[in-house]
Design an enzyme around this catalytic site. Structure first.
Site: not given
Length: 196
Positions: A91, A103, A177
């Site tokens: 990643k 966040k 992802r």
């Protein structure tokens, strides 16, 4: 030789974003390859990624302040017959704000979201030095940032990955992802790795 790979990994993870972004990570990958007689490095830019239909990776990269960098390092030993072709993917989010699903805690730690990429480049450096026989290894990182901007993806966007699968983005903090999806397809379909 192993320690050099570990130290590189730690240096990448610990670097602040104003020092290490997707473009400087790509330069690091090129340098690793240049310093080894067994490694080569190819970096695909936005245009090459668009040609390959990498809509999942490029969807995340839309909010990046730097250009997306799809890093591909290849290890091969010219004096050894290839018995196995493997892919190593990590990643490569050089910073992850969470995008529009921002966040709310500990964002200062999100420079660590490139830990997978750091491990991949560290492994490439070590393998390039150790020079094992019988294997061809491909080290792949889809590097970008997950930021908020007037171009960034938003919840409900539908992205198309390079294998034609569509992905509805319900949360922009699910960026890992998405970038990994196109990296997996690249190793599977384009490079035809036996193990990833």
């Amino acid at each position: 030789k192993l320690a050099a790979g570990v130290l590189l990994t730690k240096d990448i993870v610990n670097a602040p974003h104003n020092v290490l972004n997707s473009e400087s990570l790509a330069e690091t990958a090129k340098r690793i390859a240049k310093e080894s007689k067994y490694l080569t490095c190819e970096v695909l830019g936005r245009k090459e990624c668009e040609e390959r239909g990498m809509g999942a990776f490029l969807g995340v990269a839309r909010g990046s302040e730097t250009q997306p960098q799809f890093i591909h390092i290849t290890y091969s030993h010219p004096d050894s017959k290839v018995k196995r072709k493997v892919g190593v993917i990590g990643k490569g989010l050089l910073f992850d704000t969470g995008g529009y699903n921002i966040k709310t805690k500990m964002m200062e730690l999100m420079k660590f979201d490139c830990g997978g990429a750091a491990a991949v480049l560290g492994a490439a450096r070590a393998i390039g030095e150790l020079a094992p026989g019988g294997v061809e290894a491909h080290f792949v990182v889809a590097a970008c940032e997950n930021m908020i901007s007037d171009r960034a993806m938003v919840p409900s966007d539908i992205l198309t990955a390079s294998n034609g699968k569509t992905i509805e983005v319900m949360n922009t903090d699910a960026e890992g992802r998405l970038t990994l999806a196109d990296a997996l397809v690249f190793c599977d379909k384009e490079i035809k790795c036996e193990k990833i």
